[in-house]
Design a protein around this motif. Sequence first.
Motif, PDB file in Angstrom:
ATOM      1  N   TYR A 903       0.839  -1.194   0.000  1.00  0.00           N
ATOM      2  CA  TYR A 903       0.000   0.000   0.000  1.00  0.00           C
ATOM      3  C   TYR A 903       0.881   1.255   0.000  1.00  0.00           C
ATOM      4  O   TYR A 903       1.924   1.299   0.667  1.00  0.00           O
ATOM      5  N   PHE A 904       0.416   2.261  -0.767  1.00  0.00           N
ATOM      6  CA  PHE A 904       1.016   3.588  -0.725  1.00  0.00           C
ATOM      7  C   PHE A 904      -0.081   4.577  -0.325  1.00  0.00           C
ATOM      8  O   PHE A 904      -1.188   4.561  -0.896  1.00  0.00           O
ATOM      9  N   TYR A 905       0.220   5.442   0.670  1.00  0.00           N
ATOM     10  CA  TYR A 905      -0.740   6.429   1.160  1.00  0.00           C
ATOM     11  C   TYR A 905      -0.211   7.830   0.833  1.00  0.00           C
ATOM     12  O   TYR A 905       0.912   8.189   1.227  1.00  0.00           O
ATOM     13  N   PHE A 906      -1.023   8.608   0.120  1.00  0.00           N
ATOM     14  CA  PHE A 906      -0.699  10.003  -0.197  1.00  0.00           C
ATOM     15  C   PHE A 906      -1.735  10.884   0.490  1.00  0.00           C
ATOM     16  O   PHE A 906      -2.924  10.839   0.145  1.00  0.00           O
ATOM     17  N   ARG A 907      -1.303  11.681   1.477  1.00  0.00           N
ATOM     18  CA  ARG A 907      -2.233  12.544   2.218  1.00  0.00           C
ATOM     19  C   ARG A 907      -1.781  13.992   2.089  1.00  0.00           C
ATOM     20  O   ARG A 907      -0.582  14.282   2.064  1.00  0.00           O
ATOM     21  N   ASP A 908      -2.777  14.919   2.005  1.00  0.00           N
ATOM     22  CA  ASP A 908      -2.453  16.343   2.011  1.00  0.00           C
ATOM     23  C   ASP A 908      -3.526  17.099   2.765  1.00  0.00           C
ATOM     24  O   ASP A 908      -4.551  16.534   3.160  1.00  0.00           O
ATOM     25  N   ASN A 909      -3.281  18.384   3.030  1.00  0.00           N
ATOM     26  CA  ASN A 909      -4.232  19.251   3.744  1.00  0.00           C
ATOM     27  C   ASN A 909      -4.793  20.315   2.804  1.00  0.00           C
ATOM     28  O   ASN A 909      -4.996  21.458   3.194  1.00  0.00           O
ATOM     29  N   GLY A 910      -5.048  19.907   1.529  1.00  0.00           N
ATOM     30  CA  GLY A 910      -5.477  20.866   0.508  1.00  0.00           C
ATOM     31  C   GLY A 910      -6.967  21.149   0.519  1.00  0.00           C
ATOM     32  O   GLY A 910      -7.676  20.958   1.523  1.00  0.00           O
ATOM     33  N   LEU A 911      -7.465  21.603  -0.645  1.00  0.00           N
ATOM     34  CA  LEU A 911      -8.866  22.030  -0.780  1.00  0.00           C
ATOM     35  C   LEU A 911      -9.846  20.880  -0.671  1.00  0.00           C
ATOM     36  O   LEU A 911     -11.004  21.068  -0.299  1.00  0.00           O
ATOM     37  N   GLY A 912      -9.419  19.653  -1.012  1.00  0.00           N
ATOM     38  CA  GLY A 912     -10.326  18.519  -0.950  1.00  0.00           C
ATOM     39  C   GLY A 912     -11.288  18.474  -2.125  1.00  0.00           C
ATOM     40  O   GLY A 912     -11.373  19.396  -2.936  1.00  0.00           O
ATOM     41  N   ILE A 913     -12.053  17.381  -2.211  1.00  0.00           N
ATOM     42  CA  ILE A 913     -12.987  17.157  -3.317  1.00  0.00           C
ATOM     43  C   ILE A 913     -14.339  16.747  -2.744  1.00  0.00           C
ATOM     44  O   ILE A 913     -14.411  15.960  -1.790  1.00  0.00           O
ATOM     45  N   ASP A 914     -15.417  17.262  -3.308  1.00  0.00           N
ATOM     46  CA  ASP A 914     -16.768  16.869  -2.908  1.00  0.00           C
ATOM     47  C   ASP A 914     -17.096  15.526  -3.567  1.00  0.00           C
ATOM     48  O   ASP A 914     -17.526  15.460  -4.716  1.00  0.00           O
ATOM     49  N   LEU A 915     -16.867  14.430  -2.825  1.00  0.00           N
ATOM     50  CA  LEU A 915     -17.035  13.096  -3.411  1.00  0.00           C
ATOM     51  C   LEU A 915     -18.499  12.780  -3.711  1.00  0.00           C
ATOM     52  O   LEU A 915     -18.789  12.020  -4.636  1.00  0.00           O
ATOM     53  N   LYS A 916     -19.418  13.351  -2.942  1.00  0.00           N
ATOM     54  CA  LYS A 916     -20.838  13.092  -3.212  1.00  0.00           C
ATOM     55  C   LYS A 916     -21.220  13.580  -4.609  1.00  0.00           C
ATOM     56  O   LYS A 916     -22.025  12.960  -5.296  1.00  0.00           O
ATOM     57  N   ALA A 917     -20.634  14.704  -4.995  1.00  0.00           N
ATOM     58  CA  ALA A 917     -20.984  15.298  -6.293  1.00  0.00           C
ATOM     59  C   ALA A 917     -20.127  14.759  -7.433  1.00  0.00           C
ATOM     60  O   ALA A 917     -20.583  14.678  -8.572  1.00  0.00           O
ATOM     61  N   HIS A 918     -18.865  14.371  -7.144  1.00  0.00           N
ATOM     62  CA  HIS A 918     -17.922  14.077  -8.232  1.00  0.00           C
ATOM     63  C   HIS A 918     -17.318  12.673  -8.192  1.00  0.00           C
ATOM     64  O   HIS A 918     -16.441  12.383  -9.005  1.00  0.00           O
ATOM     65  N   GLU A 919     -17.737  11.795  -7.254  1.00  0.00           N
ATOM     66  CA  GLU A 919     -17.051  10.516  -7.114  1.00  0.00           C
ATOM     67  C   GLU A 919     -17.108   9.684  -8.387  1.00  0.00           C
ATOM     68  O   GLU A 919     -16.119   9.042  -8.773  1.00  0.00           O
ATOM     69  N   HIS A 920     -18.262   9.694  -9.089  1.00  0.00           N
ATOM     70  CA  HIS A 920     -18.414   8.842 -10.268  1.00  0.00           C
ATOM     71  C   HIS A 920     -17.566   9.309 -11.455  1.00  0.00           C
ATOM     72  O   HIS A 920     -17.340   8.544 -12.389  1.00  0.00           O
ATOM     73  N   LYS A 921     -17.117  10.586 -11.432  1.00  0.00           N
ATOM     74  CA  LYS A 921     -16.313  11.077 -12.553  1.00  0.00           C
ATOM     75  C   LYS A 921     -14.925  11.549 -12.103  1.00  0.00           C
ATOM     76  O   LYS A 921     -14.255  12.298 -12.803  1.00  0.00           O
ATOM     77  N   LEU A 922     -14.490  11.060 -10.908  1.00  0.00           N
ATOM     78  CA  LEU A 922     -13.257  11.550 -10.308  1.00  0.00           C
ATOM     79  C   LEU A 922     -12.050  11.283 -11.186  1.00  0.00           C
ATOM     80  O   LEU A 922     -11.175  12.129 -11.333  1.00  0.00           O
ATOM     81  N   PHE A 923     -11.986  10.062 -11.795  1.00  0.00           N
ATOM     82  CA  PHE A 923     -10.813   9.694 -12.578  1.00  0.00           C
ATOM     83  C   PHE A 923     -11.084   9.778 -14.081  1.00  0.00           C
ATOM     84  O   PHE A 923     -10.397   9.144 -14.872  1.00  0.00           O
ATOM     85  N   GLY A 924     -12.111  10.550 -14.466  1.00  0.00           N
ATOM     86  CA  GLY A 924     -12.434  10.683 -15.885  1.00  0.00           C
ATOM     87  C   GLY A 924     -11.436  11.575 -16.604  1.00  0.00           C
ATOM     88  O   GLY A 924     -10.778  12.441 -16.013  1.00  0.00           O
ATOM     89  N   LEU A 925     -11.344  11.370 -17.911  1.00  0.00           N
ATOM     90  CA  LEU A 925     -10.463  12.187 -18.736  1.00  0.00           C
ATOM     91  C   LEU A 925     -11.064  13.573 -18.905  1.00  0.00           C
ATOM     92  O   LEU A 925     -12.265  13.713 -19.162  1.00  0.00           O
ATOM     93  N   TYR A 926     -10.221  14.614 -18.752  1.00  0.00           N
ATOM     94  CA  TYR A 926     -10.617  16.022 -18.879  1.00  0.00           C
ATOM     95  C   TYR A 926     -11.637  16.429 -17.819  1.00  0.00           C
ATOM     96  O   TYR A 926     -12.461  17.296 -18.050  1.00  0.00           O
ATOM     97  N   LYS A 927     -11.599  15.781 -16.639  1.00  0.00           N
ATOM     98  CA  LYS A 927     -12.488  16.166 -15.542  1.00  0.00           C
ATOM     99  C   LYS A 927     -11.702  17.010 -14.546  1.00  0.00           C
ATOM    100  O   LYS A 927     -10.647  16.606 -14.066  1.00  0.00           O
ATOM    101  N   ARG A 928     -12.239  18.190 -14.223  1.00  0.00           N
ATOM    102  CA  ARG A 928     -11.605  19.084 -13.260  1.00  0.00           C
ATOM    103  C   ARG A 928     -12.622  19.477 -12.213  1.00  0.00           C
ATOM    104  O   ARG A 928     -13.823  19.559 -12.487  1.00  0.00           O
ATOM    105  N   PHE A 929     -12.127  19.755 -10.953  1.00  0.00           N
ATOM    106  CA  PHE A 929     -13.020  20.051  -9.841  1.00  0.00           C
ATOM    107  C   PHE A 929     -12.685  21.375  -9.174  1.00  0.00           C
ATOM    108  O   PHE A 929     -13.386  21.817  -8.293  1.00  0.00           O
TER     109      PHE A 929
END
Length: 978
Positions: A903-929
């Motif tokens: 396992y590799f864990y990458f953690r940060d204290n950044g802006l974060g992502i609204d997973l409820k709204a964007h989880e289904h397209k998180l790893f899509g091509l040309y998707k920005r949040f």
Amino acid sequence: MYIQRILSGVFLVAFLSLVFFTTLAYLNLNDTYTLYRQDQIALDILRAIEPLENNILNINNGAIAYATQGHTQALEQHGKGLANYPRSLRVLQSIDATGLGKSEDMQRLMQHADSVISLSSRLVAQVKASPSGASFTVLEEKLHQHLYLFRAVVKAIEHQQQAKQLLADENTQSKLNNMLHTFIVFTAFMFLFFMATYWLIHKTLRSRQQAAELLREKEQLFSILFYKSPIMLALTELSTGKIIDTNDNSLAFLGYSREQVIGRTAHELKLYPNPQDRENVIQMVLNNQKVRNLEMRLRTQSGEIRDVMYNIERMHLNNLDCILLAFEDITDRKRAEKKLKDSELLFSTIFYKSPIIKSISDANTGAYLDVNDRFCQFFGYPKEEILGKSSTELQLWKNEHDRTAFAQKLRNEQRVKSLELEVKTKQGAIHHISTHAEILRLDGKECIVSAAVDITEKKQADELIRNLNISLEKSVAERIKEVSDYKYALDQSSIVEITDKTGAFIYVNDNFCNISGYRQEELLGKNHRITKSGYHSKEFFQDMWETISRGNIWKGEIKDLTKDGVYYWTETTIVPILDEQGSPHQYLAIRWDITSKKASEEALLRAVDELRMSSERLKEAQALSHVGSWEFSLEPQEAIWSDEIYRILGTSPTETPTKLESFMTFVHPEDVEHSRKMLTAQTYKADTSYQFNCRMVLKNGSVKYLYNEFKAIVEPDGKPVKLIGITHDVTKEWLAQLENERITSDLLQRNKDLEQFAYIVSHNLRAPVANIMGLSNLIRMLPPENSAFKKSMDGLQISVNKLDTVIKDLNNVLQIRRQINEMKEEIDLQQLVDDIKSMVANLIDKENVLIYTDFSRLGKIYSIKSYLHSIFSNLISNSIKYRQPDQRPIIEIIADKIDSKIYFYFRDNGLGIDLKAHEHKLFGLYKRFHFHTDGKGMGLFMVKTQVETLGGKIYVQSEVNKGTEFILEFEEQHMRQW
């Protein structure tokens, strides 16, 4: 008394004489005023006719100039004349001249004016509607005829009014002469009378009479000069600023009545937009400065700001220090001056600063008379080197015969449009231009006016589009063939079906038809009820449907019924196919026929019941089917294993005691808890089969997959006392299934790639290609001098760049899939992170980023270094790019090994992502949040693609404004630790 009577008589005579003279003077003044009024009306008529005549001339001249020369300025002159005509007409009709509006001359004037307007409007309309070169001689002659008649009537009216004015002047002079004679006679009489009686009284009365007469004259003169003056006048008190009086013209200009302004100040009326202006004027007057032609601004009652010009005089009236202000409205003049300047600036900008290549040359010699800045910039010559020389002398043509053909075509047609030519700059560069040229006469000289645009980039863009279309068609064909090959392989090895979201079949392969006995047309549009066997419970199918409806993969064994009534078993994997919103819209089911396996298992269970009757038969059956039997007493805990159990475990009775704990020592650590729970449960039911799978780790390190099924012997009170079961070595079948699942997973991944590829083609490629096609068609229709041509060329370049970027991105994605066989190597994780930190050192220092790493449990791994470098680099860059502005960016990278997984864990204290709204397209091509910084939406897509290519999985946990954690999971066998 006598003297008193004489004095009384004198006073009486004087009084009667005064009455007589006053009456006579009043009558004479009244007649004089009447004559003055008639004279004023005649003057007003002459003043009103002059602008009307000028207005009609402007309308006529504008129409004639537009018809003969086609100038838009003439058309504007005609339009302004039409707009001003009603106002000029109303001014003339508003003059209080008795019978003027009904006179024959006035009616004829209106008729001829209407005729001129009507004919000029018809002429303009026909010129607009007719092609170039059409003749309108008849209309022009009629227009000249009515204009002549109109001007003749104007002259007649002017002569008539001038005659009236002359007559009024003669009558006034006659009245004045008569009044003068009467005054002389009366004066002589009064002089003799007073001299004969009382000289002093006569002298006094005469003096008073003269004084009264002078006052009346001055009052009349002031009234005429002040109130009726065409110049706007106002009289104000210097000390208080109060308005003492103002004339009619200024009241009409400001929009106030006399009662509204008398006694009030300019400050109270808010006449000055800038109050400091009045203070400056007062200061100039107090300093005894002459105020002449001072331009200021006034605000009317309606709020309109007007420009005026002041002339100011200081005077004393009735012991008051006053100032007389004379001003005129210069707003229209200022606007006209500004418009003239704007027109001159516009012409200069249009020609000299135009982005189009423009030039004016002598039609006979070819020498350039003037060129704009773009011409000099394009050809690389300074202006002084160009003027006076021809294009041949400057060697601007790639082929000299192009100039000859161009000149000949221009001579024959007088105009050339969108002619494509090749020219040469001073540096020798060859460019394609599209030229528009025309022969015109300027200052009596025949000149060639030309405009051209550089279409070199358009030519290159057309070639690029053709090459891109060929490349795109080739890439799509390769991808379609690749997916077709995988589909063929899957159809040959498995039972495949695809249903819509309601469960209806939309595709079944030949293997499905062969095993079910139904033809394809009998299955399409139906659902699984057509093959339902009735073996499984309602809850079984409910659980399956709920699982796949949530978008999860379901695996299990299903018993179905053929068309002929024969039962068959399949090992089934159902994969939901999700739409862009993450909801299933189709289901892909891949099956393998396990009917023979299930028959073997059932036969083995029956054989277990017959063990007591035929031990040898059981051993043979177990050896042939790789199935061992066992018994396990719960109290006391004793076990019996068949010989096949020892063979499966790779041990012997002497090496391994027949105990539950001995069996558990072989169980894989990840399966120990579940296996122990199955074998030590306290709630077994009689006549019920229990099954579980587990992995066994043999002494030589190899792993076997076992299928276990058992029944419990239960006493009448419900207490279980013994377990009797079988253990089936299904390693070969399990490995085959894993391989099938791997193929299925790979096929699904490639199907997703194809869907992503199709999405990109339909969205990201279609838009720029459509723009390119539309702009190309538009460019073909536009002349180069059109301003939209340059915009179209810029838009074409932008669309080509976007298309090139998308194709490069697609090549990068395809490159990842094709480079999976890249040589693996030993990778030092800390060194990898240090390399990345050195690459982005400037950004880390600038944003004060803290990167913490912990590779103590996993220092080195064996994998593809370029992929791992790209994964780490993208995740670190994203953490820095999407940091919180008010916090120091902190990034943690931790590696760990748990059981057989890394396992590799990458953690940060950044802006974060609204997973409820964007989880289904998180790893899509040309998707920005987040859109506050630059990006294309490629990073996470590339990370997921590379992780999956290395045989791993990626998970994400995130909350808005609380940071993000990415978890990478790999099998140790894919990324073995050193």
